[in-house]
Design an enzyme around this catalytic site. Structure first.
Site, PDB file in Angstrom:
ATOM      1  N   PRO A   1      41.453  45.921  19.820  1.00  0.00           N
ATOM      2  CA  PRO A   1      42.064  44.775  20.498  1.00  0.00           C
ATOM      3  C   PRO A   1      42.209  44.964  22.004  1.00  0.00           C
ATOM      4  CG  PRO A   1      43.265  45.298  18.490  1.00  0.00           C
ATOM      5  CD  PRO A   1      42.295  46.420  18.716  1.00  0.00           C
TER       6      PRO A   1
ATOM      7  N   GLU B   1      46.423  51.596  11.395  1.00  0.00           N
ATOM      8  CA  GLU B   1      47.136  51.219  12.617  1.00  0.00           C
ATOM      9  C   GLU B   1      46.337  51.563  13.871  1.00  0.00           C
ATOM     10  OE1 GLU B   1      50.166  49.592  13.177  1.00  0.00           O
ATOM     11  OE2 GLU B   1      49.781  49.098  11.089  1.00  0.00           O
TER      12      GLU B   1
ATOM     13  N   ARG C   1      19.041  39.194  16.695  1.00  0.00           N
ATOM     14  CA  ARG C   1      18.389  37.887  16.838  1.00  0.00           C
ATOM     15  C   ARG C   1      17.761  37.695  18.219  1.00  0.00           C
ATOM     16  NH1 ARG C   1      20.836  33.547  18.765  1.00  0.00           N
ATOM     17  NH2 ARG C   1      20.082  32.203  17.081  1.00  0.00           N
TER      18      ARG C   1
ATOM     19  N   ASP D   1      20.656  28.550  22.872  1.00  0.00           N
ATOM     20  CA  ASP D   1      21.964  28.869  22.308  1.00  0.00           C
ATOM     21  C   ASP D   1      23.072  28.555  23.316  1.00  0.00           C
ATOM     22  OD1 ASP D   1      20.888  29.807  19.972  1.00  0.00           O
ATOM     23  OD2 ASP D   1      20.972  31.919  20.541  1.00  0.00           O
TER      24      ASP D   1
END
Length: 247
Positions: free
Chosen positions: A89, A116, A154, A169
Site C-alpha cells: 500500500p 500484516e 499484452r 487503450d
C-alpha cells in the site's frame, strides 16, 4: 523478459498463466514467469514463514530469513541483476507509463507479501521498488503481480490479435492519455436501441471526430485530471478545447 514470483500460493497463478489472450506470451516464454514457493525455503517441520509482531498487535508478520534465502536462490539462477519489486500500500501507484517501462525491461523479481506485512529489515535491505494498484488493501501480492504480468504481456509484439489494439487503450499516449470511447457492434439495433449514426456512416473523418469527442467527454466527466495533464502537455487541439467548452 523474465519475471520470478515469490509467493506462498503459486497455485493461484496456474489458471491465470494458461488462459486468455496473454497465455500466448507466457507459453512462448516471451514473458517467462517462474514461480517460487516461499515455504520451500523455510526451516523446521512446519516450514514457518511468519511470527507475531514485536510490540504486539493483531495479525502476523512474514519472517525476513525465508524471504532472503528464497531471493538469494532466485538471484543465483538469474543471469542479470533484476530489480526486486514488492507490492505494498505504500508503493507508487502502477499506471500505464509504468507498465510500458516494465514491458520494455528484462523483467523483475516480484515479492508477494501476506498477513500484516513483511519484516521491514528485508524491505530495507533487498527491495528496490514498491508498487500499489490503488488506495485499498488486498489479502496478498498475488493479484497485483498478476495484474502487472497481464498488463506487460499484452504489450508484447504478437500477443494481441491486432497489433494496434493496445494503441487505443485508455491512458495510452496515442490517445493523448485520455480514456477510451464507447464501443458498439452488431446488430445495429439491439432491443430498440441503435448504435450511434456516426459509426454507421462510413465517413472516416466523422467517425474519428465522434470518437475523439466521446473520449474527451468521458475523460472530462470521469477523470478531469487527465484533461488537465493533456492540456498542460499541449495535446489538446483548438477543436478539442471548443468541444470541452460546450460540456
Amino acid at each position: 523478459m523474465r519475471f520470478d514470483v515469490i509467493t506462498l500460493f503459486p497455485e493461484l497463478f496456474a489458471p491465470f498463466l494458461a488462459a486468455g489472450v496473454t497465455r500466448l506470451a507466457f507459453e512462448s516464454k516471451l514473458v517467462d514467469v517462474r514461480l517460487w514457493n516461499l515455504r520451500d525455503f523455510a526451516e523446521g517441520n512446519y516450514r514457518r514463514i511468519d511470527d507475531r509482531p514485536f510490540g504486539g498487535g493483531p495479525g502476523m508478520v512474514m519472517l525476513a530469513e525465508p524471504l532472503a534465502v528464497c531471493l538469494e536462490a532466485v538471484q543465483g539462477e538469474r543471469a542479470d541483476a533484476a530489480p526486486v519489486v514488492l507490492f505494498s500500500p505504500v508503493g507508487d501507484k502502477l499506471d500505464h507509463a509504468g507498465v510500458a517501462q516494465w514491458s520494455a525491461s528484462a523483467g523483475a523479481i516480484l515479492v508477494c507479501g501476506r498477513y500484516e506485512g513483511i519484516d521491514q529489515r528485508f524491505i530495507d535491505r533487498h527491495v528496490d521498488v514498491q508498487l500499489s494498484l490503488g488506495d485499498f488493501v488486498l489479502s496478498g501480492g498475488e493479484i497485483p503481480a498478476m495484474a502487472l504480468l497481464d498488463a506487460v504481456a499484452r504489450l508484447q509484439p504478437g500477443v494481441l490479435n491486432d497489433a494496434g489494439s493496445h494503441q487505443e487503450d485508455s491512458f495510452n499516449p496515442a490517445l493523448d492519455g485520455l480514456l477510451d470511447c464507447p464501443h458498439y457492434t452488431r446488430p445495429e439495433v439491439w432491443r430498440g436501441v441503435s448504435a450511434p449514426a456516426q459509426l454507421l456512416s462510413g465517413h472516416h473523418a466523422q467517425i474519428e471526430r465522434w470518437r475523439r469527442e466521446r473520449r474527451l467527454e468521458i475523460t472530462a466527466r470521469r477523470r478531469p485530471e487527465l484533461i488537465a495533464a493533456a492540456r498542460a502537455a499541449g495535446r489538446l487541439a483548438p477543436a478539442d478545447e471548443a468541444f470541452l467548452a460546450k460540456l
